[in-house]
Design a protein around this motif. Structure first.
Motif, PDB file in Angstrom:
ATOM      1  N   ASN A  35       0.802  -1.066  -0.153  1.00 17.89           N
ATOM      2  CA  ASN A  35       0.129   0.017  -0.084  1.00 17.89           C
ATOM      3  C   ASN A  35       0.757   1.132   0.015  1.00 17.89           C
ATOM      4  O   ASN A  35       2.141   1.050  -0.191  1.00 17.89           O
ATOM      5  CB  ASN A  35      -1.035  -0.003   1.334  1.00 17.89           C
ATOM      6  N   ARG A  36       0.280   2.393   0.253  1.00 16.23           N
ATOM      7  CA  ARG A  36       1.070   3.502   0.340  1.00 16.23           C
ATOM      8  C   ARG A  36       2.105   3.670   1.239  1.00 16.23           C
ATOM      9  O   ARG A  36       3.048   4.422   1.067  1.00 16.23           O
ATOM     10  CB  ARG A  36      -0.015   4.859   0.237  1.00 16.23           C
ATOM     11  N   GLN A  37       1.678   2.869   2.659  1.00 18.87           N
ATOM     12  CA  GLN A  37       2.876   2.963   3.419  1.00 18.87           C
ATOM     13  C   GLN A  37       3.938   1.779   3.228  1.00 18.87           C
ATOM     14  O   GLN A  37       4.791   1.736   4.180  1.00 18.87           O
ATOM     15  CB  GLN A  37       1.990   2.880   4.777  1.00 18.87           C
ATOM     16  N   SER A  38       4.102   1.177   2.048  1.00 19.54           N
ATOM     17  CA  SER A  38       4.898  -0.014   1.678  1.00 19.54           C
ATOM     18  C   SER A  38       4.750  -1.068   2.818  1.00 19.54           C
ATOM     19  O   SER A  38       5.501  -1.705   2.877  1.00 19.54           O
ATOM     20  CB  SER A  38       6.293   0.586   1.937  1.00 19.54           C
ATOM     21  N   GLU A  39       3.399  -1.466   3.349  1.00 29.84           N
ATOM     22  CA  GLU A  39       3.027  -2.307   3.870  1.00 29.84           C
ATOM     23  C   GLU A  39       2.634  -3.428   2.983  1.00 29.84           C
ATOM     24  O   GLU A  39       2.108  -3.168   1.809  1.00 29.84           O
ATOM     25  CB  GLU A  39       1.987  -1.828   4.938  1.00 29.84           C
ATOM     26  N   VAL A  40       2.856  -4.753   3.283  1.00 31.27           N
ATOM     27  CA  VAL A  40       2.458  -5.800   2.453  1.00 31.27           C
ATOM     28  C   VAL A  40       1.015  -6.604   2.944  1.00 31.27           C
ATOM     29  O   VAL A  40       0.982  -6.566   4.331  1.00 31.27           O
ATOM     30  CB  VAL A  40       3.504  -6.785   2.441  1.00 31.27           C
ATOM     31  N   LEU A  41       0.324  -6.862   1.870  1.00 34.61           N
ATOM     32  CA  LEU A  41      -0.904  -7.424   2.414  1.00 34.61           C
ATOM     33  C   LEU A  41      -0.712  -8.728   2.609  1.00 34.61           C
ATOM     34  O   LEU A  41      -0.325  -9.772   1.707  1.00 34.61           O
ATOM     35  CB  LEU A  41      -1.947  -7.167   1.225  1.00 34.61           C
ATOM     36  N   LEU A  42      -1.370  -9.531   3.585  1.00 34.01           N
ATOM     37  CA  LEU A  42      -1.324 -11.039   3.747  1.00 34.01           C
ATOM     38  C   LEU A  42      -2.859 -11.303   4.222  1.00 34.01           C
ATOM     39  O   LEU A  42      -3.784 -10.490   4.724  1.00 34.01           O
ATOM     40  CB  LEU A  42      -0.506 -11.339   5.139  1.00 34.01           C
ATOM     41  N   ILE A  43      -3.279 -12.441   3.856  1.00 35.07           N
ATOM     42  CA  ILE A  43      -4.711 -12.853   4.027  1.00 35.07           C
ATOM     43  C   ILE A  43      -4.623 -14.303   4.945  1.00 35.07           C
ATOM     44  O   ILE A  43      -3.583 -14.912   4.880  1.00 35.07           O
ATOM     45  CB  ILE A  43      -5.374 -13.198   2.739  1.00 35.07           C
ATOM     46  N   ARG A  44      -5.932 -14.588   5.320  1.00 33.49           N
ATOM     47  CA  ARG A  44      -6.083 -15.844   5.992  1.00 33.49           C
ATOM     48  C   ARG A  44      -7.451 -16.400   5.425  1.00 33.49           C
ATOM     49  O   ARG A  44      -8.249 -15.668   5.147  1.00 33.49           O
ATOM     50  CB  ARG A  44      -6.440 -15.782   7.354  1.00 33.49           C
ATOM     51  N   HIS A  45      -7.055 -17.991   4.916  1.00 34.43           N
ATOM     52  CA  HIS A  45      -8.380 -18.490   4.120  1.00 34.43           C
ATOM     53  C   HIS A  45      -9.050 -18.927   5.370  1.00 34.43           C
ATOM     54  O   HIS A  45      -8.868 -19.129   6.468  1.00 34.43           O
ATOM     55  CB  HIS A  45      -7.710 -19.515   3.406  1.00 34.43           C
ATOM     56  N   SER A  46     -10.617 -19.747   5.098  1.00 39.20           N
ATOM     57  CA  SER A  46     -11.250 -20.240   5.799  1.00 39.20           C
ATOM     58  C   SER A  46     -11.099 -21.791   5.711  1.00 39.20           C
ATOM     59  O   SER A  46     -11.580 -22.427   6.474  1.00 39.20           O
ATOM     60  CB  SER A  46     -12.742 -19.889   5.564  1.00 39.20           C
ATOM     61  N   TYR A  47     -10.206 -22.116   5.001  1.00 37.59           N
ATOM     62  CA  TYR A  47      -9.888 -23.448   4.917  1.00 37.59           C
ATOM     63  C   TYR A  47      -8.294 -23.712   5.078  1.00 37.59           C
ATOM     64  O   TYR A  47      -7.726 -22.756   5.013  1.00 37.59           O
ATOM     65  CB  TYR A  47     -10.527 -24.090   3.440  1.00 37.59           C
ATOM     66  N   GLY A  48      -8.052 -25.010   4.872  1.00 38.62           N
ATOM     67  CA  GLY A  48      -6.565 -25.332   4.664  1.00 38.62           C
ATOM     68  C   GLY A  48      -5.781 -24.938   6.013  1.00 38.62           C
ATOM     69  O   GLY A  48      -6.461 -24.938   7.328  1.00 38.62           O
ATOM     70  N   ARG A  49      -4.740 -24.216   6.145  1.00 39.48           N
ATOM     71  CA  ARG A  49      -3.834 -23.849   7.274  1.00 39.48           C
ATOM     72  C   ARG A  49      -4.416 -22.294   7.619  1.00 39.48           C
ATOM     73  O   ARG A  49      -3.977 -21.426   7.299  1.00 39.48           O
ATOM     74  CB  ARG A  49      -2.410 -23.678   7.019  1.00 39.48           C
ATOM     75  N   SER A  50      -6.149 -22.180   8.021  1.00 39.44           N
ATOM     76  CA  SER A  50      -6.683 -20.919   8.332  1.00 39.44           C
ATOM     77  C   SER A  50      -5.838 -20.293   9.426  1.00 39.44           C
ATOM     78  O   SER A  50      -6.158 -19.110   9.522  1.00 39.44           O
ATOM     79  CB  SER A  50      -8.065 -21.327   8.631  1.00 39.44           C
ATOM     80  N   ASP A  51      -4.994 -20.896  10.158  1.00 42.76           N
ATOM     81  CA  ASP A  51      -4.291 -19.927  11.179  1.00 42.76           C
ATOM     82  C   ASP A  51      -3.248 -19.369  10.596  1.00 42.76           C
ATOM     83  O   ASP A  51      -2.536 -18.399  11.251  1.00 42.76           O
ATOM     84  CB  ASP A  51      -3.686 -20.900  12.121  1.00 42.76           C
ATOM     85  N   LEU A  52      -2.850 -19.392   9.400  1.00 41.05           N
ATOM     86  CA  LEU A  52      -1.615 -18.769   8.847  1.00 41.05           C
ATOM     87  C   LEU A  52      -1.937 -17.548   7.730  1.00 41.05           C
ATOM     88  O   LEU A  52      -2.997 -17.919   7.104  1.00 41.05           O
ATOM     89  CB  LEU A  52      -0.916 -19.901   7.830  1.00 41.05           C
ATOM     90  N   TYR A  53      -1.083 -16.429   7.955  1.00 40.51           N
ATOM     91  CA  TYR A  53      -1.273 -15.358   7.035  1.00 40.51           C
ATOM     92  C   TYR A  53      -0.404 -15.813   5.889  1.00 40.51           C
ATOM     93  O   TYR A  53       0.528 -16.374   5.858  1.00 40.51           O
ATOM     94  CB  TYR A  53      -0.824 -14.209   7.595  1.00 40.51           C
ATOM     95  N   MET A  54      -0.970 -15.618   4.642  1.00 37.97           N
ATOM     96  CA  MET A  54      -0.401 -15.810   3.353  1.00 37.97           C
ATOM     97  C   MET A  54      -0.518 -14.898   2.254  1.00 37.97           C
ATOM     98  O   MET A  54      -1.432 -13.850   2.444  1.00 37.97           O
ATOM     99  CB  MET A  54      -1.081 -17.125   2.797  1.00 37.97           C
ATOM    100  N   LEU A  55       0.208 -14.978   1.274  1.00 33.48           N
ATOM    101  CA  LEU A  55       0.099 -13.899   0.172  1.00 33.48           C
ATOM    102  C   LEU A  55      -1.281 -14.343  -0.711  1.00 33.48           C
ATOM    103  O   LEU A  55      -1.470 -15.371  -0.739  1.00 33.48           O
ATOM    104  CB  LEU A  55       1.110 -14.000  -1.026  1.00 33.48           C
ATOM    105  N   PRO A  56      -1.924 -13.224  -1.036  1.00 35.89           N
ATOM    106  CA  PRO A  56      -3.044 -13.612  -1.856  1.00 35.89           C
ATOM    107  C   PRO A  56      -2.851 -14.062  -3.107  1.00 35.89           C
ATOM    108  O   PRO A  56      -1.603 -13.891  -3.681  1.00 35.89           O
ATOM    109  CB  PRO A  56      -3.806 -12.038  -2.001  1.00 35.89           C
ATOM    110  N   GLY A  57      -3.700 -14.919  -3.765  1.00 35.92           N
ATOM    111  CA  GLY A  57      -3.417 -15.379  -5.229  1.00 35.92           C
ATOM    112  C   GLY A  57      -4.214 -16.713  -5.342  1.00 35.92           C
ATOM    113  O   GLY A  57      -4.958 -17.409  -4.491  1.00 35.92           O
ATOM    114  N   GLY A  58      -4.128 -17.331  -6.466  1.00 33.84           N
ATOM    115  CA  GLY A  58      -4.794 -18.687  -6.795  1.00 33.84           C
ATOM    116  C   GLY A  58      -4.325 -19.183  -8.146  1.00 33.84           C
ATOM    117  O   GLY A  58      -3.353 -18.861  -8.634  1.00 33.84           O
TER     118      GLY A  58
END
Length: 156
Positions: A35-58
């Motif tokens: 983003n504008r502050q140079s922070e990186v986006l991480l997501i958590r899924h509702s499935y799989g390793r839902s406890d982990l933050y990951m990069l978006p994609g598919g």
């Protein structure tokens, strides 16, 4: 747990079994979005390793380029538009059985993530120097590569 989360988990389990048995060659795209502050986006899924933050994609759809898939996945998963896309590297992930060829792009966005609460349960920007403790190892490695702190070796 929401019923749709159960369906996503079931589908993930079935795909995991298929990948371990058939070992298909598949293609995916992930993004390091800042983003504008140079922070990186991480997501958590509702499935799989839902406890982990990951990069978006598919996955990359038939007839779609990796770049187009990266843009589409970001828009579908968190409602953000990817700008200034550049290829960081191409990787091979065999950890789940399939031969998953993943193209990772860097990008920027001016949008705020909006989750649907079905596939994605959280999407948050984090300072690159202060990733959450439960960020996936691969996500941490890609951030280090983006910052020039690690060499790209093609392994997930």
């Amino acid at each position: 747990m929401h019923p749709i989360h159960l369906l996503y988990r079931l589908a993930q389990t079935v795909r995991g079994v298929y990948w371990r048995v058939v070992r298909p060659k598949v293609y995916g795209a992930k993004l390091l979005v800042r983003n504008r502050q140079s922070e990186v986006l991480l997501i958590r899924h509702s499935y799989g390793r839902s406890d982990l933050y990951m990069l978006p994609g598919g996955g990359i759809k038939r007839g779609e380029t990796a770049l187009d898939a990266a843009r589409r996945e970001l828009r579908e998963e968190v409602g953000c538009r990817a700008e200034e896309l550049a290829l960081l590297g191409k990787y091979l992930d065999t950890s789940k059985g399939a031969r998953n060829h993943v193209s990772v792009f860097t990008a920027t966005t001016h949008d705020q993530p909006q989750i649907d609460g079905r596939e994605i349960v959280e999407a948050t920007f984090f300072p690159v120097t202060d990733l959450p403790a439960n960020a996936s190892t691969a996500s941490r490695r890609r951030v280090a590569e983006m910052l020039g702190e690690a060499e790209i070796d093609g392994r997930w």
